[in-house]
Design a protein around this motif. Structure first.
Motif, PDB file in Angstrom:
ATOM      1  N   LEU A  72       1.091  -1.330   0.233  1.00 15.04           N
ATOM      2  CA  LEU A  72      -0.234  -0.016   0.099  1.00 15.04           C
ATOM      3  C   LEU A  72       0.928   1.364  -0.034  1.00 15.04           C
ATOM      4  CD1 LEU A  72      -2.323  -1.193   2.768  1.00 15.04           C
ATOM      5  CD2 LEU A  72      -3.104  -1.428  -0.004  1.00 15.04           C
ATOM      6  N   ILE A  73       2.031   1.583   0.466  1.00 16.91           N
ATOM      7  CA  ILE A  73       3.362   2.793   0.781  1.00 16.91           C
ATOM      8  C   ILE A  73       3.659   3.004  -0.334  1.00 16.91           C
ATOM      9  CG2 ILE A  73       4.764   3.247   2.168  1.00 16.91           C
ATOM     10  CD1 ILE A  73       3.910   2.008   4.110  1.00 16.91           C
ATOM     11  N   SER A  74       3.853   1.609  -1.194  1.00 13.85           N
ATOM     12  CA  SER A  74       4.894   1.840  -2.664  1.00 13.85           C
ATOM     13  C   SER A  74       4.060   1.957  -4.127  1.00 13.85           C
ATOM     14  CB  SER A  74       5.878   0.990  -2.301  1.00 13.85           C
ATOM     15  OG  SER A  74       5.140  -0.181  -2.866  1.00 13.85           O
ATOM     16  N   GLY A  75       2.711   1.880  -3.349  1.00 13.34           N
ATOM     17  CA  GLY A  75       1.176   2.165  -4.677  1.00 13.34           C
ATOM     18  C   GLY A  75       0.838   0.795  -5.387  1.00 13.34           C
ATOM     19  N   ARG A  76       1.284  -0.009  -4.864  1.00 11.03           N
ATOM     20  CA  ARG A  76       1.559  -1.592  -5.910  1.00 11.03           C
ATOM     21  C   ARG A  76      -0.232  -2.055  -5.364  1.00 11.03           C
ATOM     22  NH1 ARG A  76       4.157  -6.521  -4.796  1.00 11.03           N
ATOM     23  NH2 ARG A  76       5.093  -6.812  -6.790  1.00 11.03           N
TER      24      ARG A  76
END
Ligand SMILES: Nc1ncnc2c1ncn2[C@@H]1O[C@H](COP(=O)(O)OP(=O)(O)O)[C@@H](O)[C@H]1O
Ligand SMILES: [Mg+2]
Length: 246
Positions: A49-53
């Protein structure tokens, strides 16, 4: 000063399964923060979630004061670099070219620093090659490295970028004691002055490396505190440290 990373009320479901719920987390600038918890707690999902995946079903993700919730990976790569629990090197590229790509990606993601002389790229890639102990394998395809060597390269790729926020998912998994210790020393040295969020199972490593620790159990953060306090916290010991997971 803005926090390096703030999570507010993060929730994520896969089908009917609630994997994360109400996750709040604040990582200060320059802090080394460890995320621990049993298998299946949702740690890697939180990194997705943090890295946008992946996109949270609820909540906000703020990096250095900027709301990055749901942004695509290439749009957050300027502010953060990430390693994966399962190695994600380019197998067909040589070891040194994997590191060149990482250094180049970091440079081109930055507006002001768009033009980076190739000599500086080479220097940066080569310095990381030596730091991860793979200088004897510089020109080999990454696919031919051993598993532990690929893990070291994966770490080098994350660290060769100059992203201010580094996410590492079990960087020492699958390494022997000596390899893990070298990796940890490298992590400590290369994250100096940057911000680190690391998922790690080796408790000695966690207590040694982290300024603060958060404990994730069944998709909820049950404690965030200094290492000594986490160690002393009964709930945490019961939920995790005393369990089989460590
Ligand atoms: N893409 C997915 N689809 C369905 N379930 C998933 C998916 N990714 C993870 N999960 C589930 O979410 C839970 C948390 O997984 P994960 O974040 O990998 O945990 P951890 O990294 O803490 O071990 C697990 O029960 C896992 O099976
Ligand atoms: Mg995981």
């Amino acid at each position: 000063m803005n926090a390096a990373l703030e999570l507010h009320g993060i929730a994520k479901r896969f089908g009917a399964t609630r994997v994360l719920q109400g996750v709040d987390l604040r990582v200060a600038q320059g802090e080394r923060h460890a995320l621990i918890g049993p298998n299946g707690a949702g740690k890697s999902t939180l990194f997705d979630l943090i890295s946008g995946r992946a996109r949270p079903d609820d909540g906000r993700i703020v990096a250095n004061g900027i709301d990055i919730t749901g942004r695509a990976p290439q749009r957050v790569s300027r502010s953060l670099a990430r390693s994966f629990q399962t190695t994600s090197v380019f197998g067909g590229l040589s070891v040194i070219d994997n590191l060149r790509c990482a250094a180049l990606g970091a440079a081109s993601a930055r507006f002001i620093d768009r033009w980076l002389p190739s000599r500086r790229l080479d220097e940066r890639a080569h310095a990381m090659l030596v730091a991860i102990g793979l200088d004897a394998h510089a020109d080999e395809p990454a696919a031919r490295l051993t598993y532990a060597e690929q893990r070291a390269l994966d770490l080098g790729i994350a660290l060769a970028t100059d992203a201010p926020l580094i996410l590492l998912d079990e960087p020492t998994a699958g390494m022997n004691r000596a390899e893990a210790q070298r990796a940890l020393a490298l992590i400590r040295a290369t994250t100096e002055g940057r911000t680190l969020l690391v998922i790690e199972h080796d408790m000695d490593a966690v207590f040694d490396l982290a300024d603060r620790i958060s404990v994730l159990v069944q998709g909820r953060v049950i404690a965030t505190d200094a290492p000594a306090a986490i160690r002393a916290n009964w709930d945490v010991r019961e939920a995790y440290l005393g369990g089989a997971a460590s």
